[in-house]
Motif scaffolding. Sequence first.
Motif, mmCIF file in Angstrom:
data_model
loop_
_atom_site.group_PDB
_atom_site.id
_atom_site.type_symbol
_atom_site.label_atom_id
_atom_site.label_comp_id
_atom_site.label_asym_id
_atom_site.label_seq_id
_atom_site.Cartn_x
_atom_site.Cartn_y
_atom_site.Cartn_z
ATOM 1 N N ALA A 195 -59.582 -52.276 -35.926
ATOM 2 C CA ALA A 195 -58.169 -52.235 -35.980
ATOM 3 C C ALA A 195 -57.602 -52.923 -34.622
ATOM 4 O O ALA A 195 -56.396 -53.513 -34.797
ATOM 5 C CB ALA A 195 -57.610 -50.766 -36.114
ATOM 6 N N LEU A 196 -58.176 -52.647 -33.694
ATOM 7 C CA LEU A 196 -57.817 -53.307 -32.175
ATOM 8 C C LEU A 196 -57.566 -54.944 -32.396
ATOM 9 O O LEU A 196 -56.821 -55.510 -32.115
ATOM 10 C CB LEU A 196 -58.749 -53.000 -31.205
ATOM 11 C CG LEU A 196 -58.460 -51.786 -30.709
ATOM 12 C CD1 LEU A 196 -59.567 -51.409 -29.567
ATOM 13 C CD2 LEU A 196 -57.144 -51.236 -30.080
ATOM 14 N N PHE A 197 -58.717 -55.420 -32.966
ATOM 15 C CA PHE A 197 -58.887 -56.910 -33.354
ATOM 16 C C PHE A 197 -57.938 -57.325 -34.280
ATOM 17 O O PHE A 197 -57.361 -58.552 -33.971
ATOM 18 C CB PHE A 197 -60.254 -57.329 -33.483
ATOM 19 C CG PHE A 197 -61.137 -57.396 -32.294
ATOM 20 C CD1 PHE A 197 -61.029 -58.559 -31.377
ATOM 21 C CD2 PHE A 197 -62.151 -56.381 -31.919
ATOM 22 C CE1 PHE A 197 -61.962 -58.860 -30.492
ATOM 23 C CE2 PHE A 197 -62.802 -56.660 -31.060
ATOM 24 C CZ PHE A 197 -62.883 -57.665 -29.850
ATOM 25 N N ILE B 123 -51.821 -59.496 -36.368
ATOM 26 C CA ILE B 123 -50.836 -58.982 -37.345
ATOM 27 C C ILE B 123 -49.562 -58.821 -36.588
ATOM 28 O O ILE B 123 -48.752 -59.355 -37.118
ATOM 29 C CB ILE B 123 -51.242 -57.474 -38.166
ATOM 30 C CG1 ILE B 123 -52.447 -57.853 -38.632
ATOM 31 C CG2 ILE B 123 -50.193 -56.941 -38.403
ATOM 32 C CD1 ILE B 123 -53.132 -56.439 -39.275
ATOM 33 N N ILE B 124 -49.386 -58.094 -35.540
ATOM 34 C CA ILE B 124 -48.311 -58.006 -34.859
ATOM 35 C C ILE B 124 -47.649 -59.260 -34.454
ATOM 36 O O ILE B 124 -46.612 -59.337 -34.677
ATOM 37 C CB ILE B 124 -48.431 -56.841 -33.686
ATOM 38 C CG1 ILE B 124 -48.669 -55.506 -34.641
ATOM 39 C CG2 ILE B 124 -47.256 -56.705 -32.896
ATOM 40 C CD1 ILE B 124 -48.866 -54.367 -33.567
ATOM 41 N N VAL C 53 -70.886 -60.568 -32.549
ATOM 42 C CA VAL C 53 -69.810 -59.562 -33.145
ATOM 43 C C VAL C 53 -68.574 -60.016 -33.388
ATOM 44 O O VAL C 53 -68.115 -59.955 -34.364
ATOM 45 C CB VAL C 53 -69.741 -58.023 -32.192
ATOM 46 C CG1 VAL C 53 -68.539 -57.299 -32.820
ATOM 47 C CG2 VAL C 53 -71.213 -57.665 -32.062
ATOM 48 N N LEU C 54 -68.085 -60.823 -32.399
ATOM 49 C CA LEU C 54 -66.652 -61.357 -32.408
ATOM 50 C C LEU C 54 -66.854 -62.483 -33.677
ATOM 51 O O LEU C 54 -65.881 -62.389 -34.684
ATOM 52 C CB LEU C 54 -66.529 -62.610 -31.301
ATOM 53 C CG LEU C 54 -65.941 -61.781 -30.066
ATOM 54 C CD1 LEU C 54 -65.659 -62.819 -28.946
ATOM 55 C CD2 LEU C 54 -64.814 -60.576 -30.107
ATOM 56 N N LEU D 139 -57.217 -58.883 -43.092
ATOM 57 C CA LEU D 139 -56.348 -57.988 -42.612
ATOM 58 C C LEU D 139 -55.021 -58.464 -42.267
ATOM 59 O O LEU D 139 -54.001 -57.973 -42.487
ATOM 60 C CB LEU D 139 -56.906 -56.925 -41.362
ATOM 61 C CG LEU D 139 -57.929 -56.074 -42.165
ATOM 62 C CD1 LEU D 139 -58.678 -55.156 -40.934
ATOM 63 C CD2 LEU D 139 -57.502 -55.120 -43.085
ATOM 64 N N THR D 140 -55.246 -59.546 -41.485
ATOM 65 C CA THR D 140 -54.120 -60.245 -40.734
ATOM 66 C C THR D 140 -53.058 -60.667 -41.694
ATOM 67 O O THR D 140 -51.745 -60.714 -42.020
ATOM 68 C CB THR D 140 -54.369 -61.276 -39.789
ATOM 69 O OG1 THR D 140 -55.231 -60.793 -39.118
ATOM 70 C CG2 THR D 140 -53.297 -61.959 -39.005
ATOM 71 N N THR D 141 -53.702 -61.399 -42.861
ATOM 72 C CA THR D 141 -53.147 -62.121 -43.924
ATOM 73 C C THR D 141 -52.277 -61.069 -44.669
ATOM 74 O O THR D 141 -51.117 -61.308 -45.094
ATOM 75 C CB THR D 141 -53.962 -62.747 -44.796
ATOM 76 O OG1 THR D 141 -54.872 -63.503 -43.920
ATOM 77 C CG2 THR D 141 -53.289 -63.779 -45.683
ATOM 78 N N VAL D 142 -53.027 -60.102 -45.285
ATOM 79 C CA VAL D 142 -52.343 -59.189 -46.086
ATOM 80 C C VAL D 142 -51.530 -58.391 -45.196
ATOM 81 O O VAL D 142 -50.421 -58.124 -45.909
ATOM 82 C CB VAL D 142 -53.545 -58.185 -46.666
ATOM 83 C CG1 VAL D 142 -53.064 -57.131 -47.436
ATOM 84 C CG2 VAL D 142 -54.541 -59.065 -47.355
ATOM 85 N N SER D 143 -51.683 -57.748 -43.978
ATOM 86 C CA SER D 143 -50.658 -56.857 -43.390
ATOM 87 C C SER D 143 -49.656 -57.596 -42.548
ATOM 88 O O SER D 143 -48.749 -57.094 -42.521
ATOM 89 C CB SER D 143 -51.504 -55.825 -42.470
ATOM 90 O OG SER D 143 -52.750 -55.362 -42.971
ATOM 91 N N SER D 144 -49.932 -58.901 -42.146
ATOM 92 C CA SER D 144 -48.743 -59.490 -41.364
ATOM 93 C C SER D 144 -47.521 -59.846 -42.354
ATOM 94 O O SER D 144 -46.508 -60.098 -41.832
ATOM 95 C CB SER D 144 -49.155 -60.633 -40.409
ATOM 96 O OG SER D 144 -49.623 -61.589 -41.349
ATOM 97 N N ALA D 145 -47.693 -59.919 -43.585
ATOM 98 C CA ALA D 145 -46.687 -60.566 -44.489
ATOM 99 C C ALA D 145 -45.410 -59.793 -44.334
ATOM 100 O O ALA D 145 -44.346 -60.100 -44.422
ATOM 101 C CB ALA D 145 -47.267 -60.771 -45.850
#
Lengths: 569, 342
Positions: free
Chosen positions: B103-105, B110-111, B205-206, B216-222
Motif C-alpha cells: 500500500a505504501l509503495f 497513485i496519489i 523486493v523492490l 494497482l496504480t493503473t487501476v486506482s489512479s484513474a
Amino acid sequence: MKKAALGGLVLALGLAFAAVPANTLLYMQSADIPTLDPGATYDTASGALVENIYETLVTYKGKSVSELQPLLATSWTISGDGKTYTFTLRKGVTFHSGNPFTCEDAEYTFRRNLVTNSPESGNWFLAESLLGTSANAEDDPSITWDRIAKAVRCDKEGRLVFTLPKPDPAFLAKLAFAGQSIVDKKWAVSLGEWDGTEKTWKSWVGKDLTDSELSKKPSGTGAYQLARRDANTVVLTAFPKYWGGKPKIENVIFQIVKEQATRIEALKKGDADAVETGPRPVLAQLQGVPGLKIMDDIPNNTATAIFMNQKIGNPEYLGSGKLDGKGIPANFFADINVRKAFNYSFDYDRYIKEVLQGKGVKRTMLLPETFFGYDPTIPTYTYDPQKATAYFKKAFGGKLWETGFVLKATYRAGSQAAQTAMEILKANVEKLNPKFRVELVAKPWSDLLKESRTGGVPMIIIGWAPDYADPDNFLYTFYHSQGYYHPRSNCSDPILDQLLDQARQTTDREKRKVLYRQVGLRAYEVACYINVPAGLGFIVYNEKLKGVEENFNPMFSNYFGTYFRNLSK
Amino acid sequence: MLAFIVRRLLALPLVLLALSLAIVGLLQFLTPEQRAVAFVQNEQQLRNLDKVIREKGLDQPFWVQYSNWLKEALRGNLGFSKASNKSVVETIKERFPATLELALFASVPIIVIGIWLGTLAALRKDSWLDQLARVFVVVAYNVPTFVMGILLLVVFYGFLGLAPGPGQLSPENQIALILNPVPRRTGMLSVDALLAGNWPVFLDVLRHLILPVITLTTVSSATLLKVTRSSMLEVLSQDYIRTARAKGLPDRVVNLKHARRNALLPVITLASFTVMGLLSGAVITETIFAYPGIGSWGAQAATLFDVPGIMGFAILTAIVTVVVNLATDILYALVDPRVRYD
C-alpha cells in the motif's frame, strides 16, 4: 553523481532474472501447507514436505505401490498369528536437532498418534489396526493407557514391537503413510508437546496438532530440514548429517502461487522447476516449450464412481416418491435391473474421449490398476442401449418402463468432469424412453458432502484417494456394508461382506488376491456403482531435473513422486 | 482537535463490538455442518465431521458461541484461522506488514499520478496531455484488475523478461536469506532489508514490487485523476479565480494555491477510500503476483466460512477504516481552514 546512482538503481532493478539455481528445486503450488507435524498430516500439500523432512519405518519399493522396503527400520518380522510386528531400527541416525534416533522416538510417535487421533488427522486407520477401533479415547472410553502402551512398545533389545488385537494385512502399508513418520521425542517434549507419559495422556486426547509447536519447528531424520517459512514460502535445506549421504539438491523452495496463469508463466520462464499445472487442457500451452519435459500417462491412483443409492433418505429428492412417472420410490436403485440398466447406459468411451481427452482407463473394479488385487480380466459394462432397454423393461416387474421416472442426480458444482459424466448418462437414459427424465443438480461441496453422507441423495459422483496402498482401503470402503461409503450407496451384499472380511483376516497375499478377484466378479454382478473411467495423469517439469521418471511413484504426496533426495539437476 | 481525535478513537471499540456481533449473527444462517466443512480437506476426514462440530462448538447457541469468542478476544486471542492454518493474531502479524508495504509503495504513484496528472489535464484542458489522460482514465477504469495484472505479468515477465516472477524474492535471495537472515523489525521486507543494510534483498523486493504497484496504480489512479480533473475544472471557472488572475497574481499561485487547494477536498475523500482499500488488502493483485498480504487470506477465509479468520479480517479492516477516516478528517482541517472540529 546523482545520475550515476540513479543509473545504478535502474541497472540493479532491470537486471536479467536468472532461472532456478542448479542446486535448488523450486515448486509452485496453489494449495496452502496446513502443517509440518506428521501427527496432523492428512493432505497432500503437507505430506509433500513431511515425507522429506521426516521418515517412516517403511517406504515404497521404487515405483511399486504394492511392495515395501525398510527406511528407518532395517528389517521386521511378523509373528505366525499375524498379530505381532517386530521392527529392528536403523542405527547411526540423527535428527535435525542433533538428537540420536532411538526406539523411544518411534514408540513416542505412534503412542502420540494413538493418543491424539484428532478428527483432522489420518490416525484413525492406525488406531483401527492397533486398538481395533478408529476412535480416540474421548469417543471410545474403553481405550485406556494400558491398551495404547501395550499396542506399541520397545523391547529390551531396542526393537519396536506392535501388538495388534487381530491380524491386519494392510498394517505395513499404513506405516508407509507420511503421517506415521517418526518424530524427535526429546525435541518435541522440549517444545511443549505431549511428554509421552501416562500422567498427561488424557489431556492430549483429540488434540488438533495442525499448528503444533512441532509443526512450527520440525525435527525429523529426513534428508531435508526446515530453513525458513513465511506466509507464501517454505524453504528446506539439505541436512548435512543425513544417514543416507548428502543429497544433490541442496535447497528446496515451495512457493504458494494461487493464480494458475502466474504459475504457468513461471514454469515457461524457468523460474520454477515444476508447478501445479491444473487439469489436462493446460497441457496444450506447455507442449513444445523449450526446456520443459512432459511425463504423460501416469496411472491414476484414485477411483471414481457414480453412486446409485438403494435407500434414498431425503424425500425432497424423490418427487412423488412413487412409480408414477413424476418421481422415484426411495428404493428405486434397490432393483438390480435399474442398476444394470444405468450401467449399460453410460458411454464409457465417450467419457474417455471427451472428458479425459483420450487419456483414460476403463476400470474393471473400483481399485487403481497399479494396486495389488486389481484384476483386468473381470468383465465390465459397456455402453449398450439395447441391453439397457431390456433391463429397464424388466425393472419393477415391467412397471417402470410404462410409468417412467424423474431422477435427481447431483454433482459437485464447478467440477467439469463430474458434470459431463452426468450429462452423458442423462442423455443416454432419456433417449431410451421419453418418459425417463434425469434432472441434474449442481451442489456446493459442503452441501453435497453433508447430504450424501447421510444417504439423502439418489445419485452422486465421487471418488476416493488412497490413505495407504492396500486394496482393502478401496474395496472395503466401496463394497462392504460397514465401509465408509456404505451410507451413500446402501449397497449391502452378504457375499461381498464375507469376501472382504476374509481378505482382512489373512496376510497371505495369494489368498487375498483370489478373494479380491471374487470381490471384483461379485461387484460386477450386483452392479452397485457405475465405474467411471480413470484419467491418466501427467506432470511437466524442467528437463534438467533428473530422477523423476526413474523413481515416480504415485503414492508419494509430492509432485515429483519421489523423495527430493533422489533428484538432481 | 485533540478532543475530537480522542472521541473518535473511543468509538472504535463500539464499532468493533457491533461488527463482530453482526458477523457471528450472519454466520448462524449457515448450518454447523457447512461451517465444519472448513476443517475438512478430503473425503476421508469427513467421517469425523460430527466430532469437529462438537469440538469447535459449532452447534452451540448463538450467544454461547459469541460470548466464547468475545471472552477469548478480550484476552488477545482471536482464535485459529483455518484459512492460514495459524492463529489469527499470528496471521495478521505476518501478513499485514506485506499489505502495508504494498500500500505504501502503491499509494505514492497513485496519489501523485492522480492529483498531478488530474491538475495538469484540467489546466491544459483539451491539450494532447488532457486527451491522453482521458484515454488513460477510460482504459484503466474499464479494464478489470485481474485482466490488467495478468496482462502486465504475461507481457513484462513472460514475454519481455523485464520484470521478475511471482512472490517477494527470487530463488537466489530466498536461499541467501537462510545464511544471512534479515531481522524482522517492521515485518516489511523492503524496510527490514534496508535497515539491515542487505542491498541485494532490498533491491530484489523492490523489483518484485514493480508489477503489483503498476497494476494497482493503473487501476486506482484513474478515478482519482478523473475526480481531480473535474474538481479543478469546476474551481477554475469560479469568480474568485478570475478575480485572483485580474489582480495580477502569477498563474502558478492561482493554480496551485487558490484553485488546487479548494479542488482537493473531494479528492481527499476519494484518496482516503483508495488507501483504505489498499490497506484492506488488494485481493486480486496479491493473488496474481503471489504477494503474501492479508487480502488473499481474507478472501480465502470467506470462501472457507472460517469464522475466526473472517472476524479477524473484519476487525482489522474496521480499525483501518476508523484510522484512515480520522486521518482524512484531520487532513480536511489542514487543507481547508474553514473546517473546525472543536
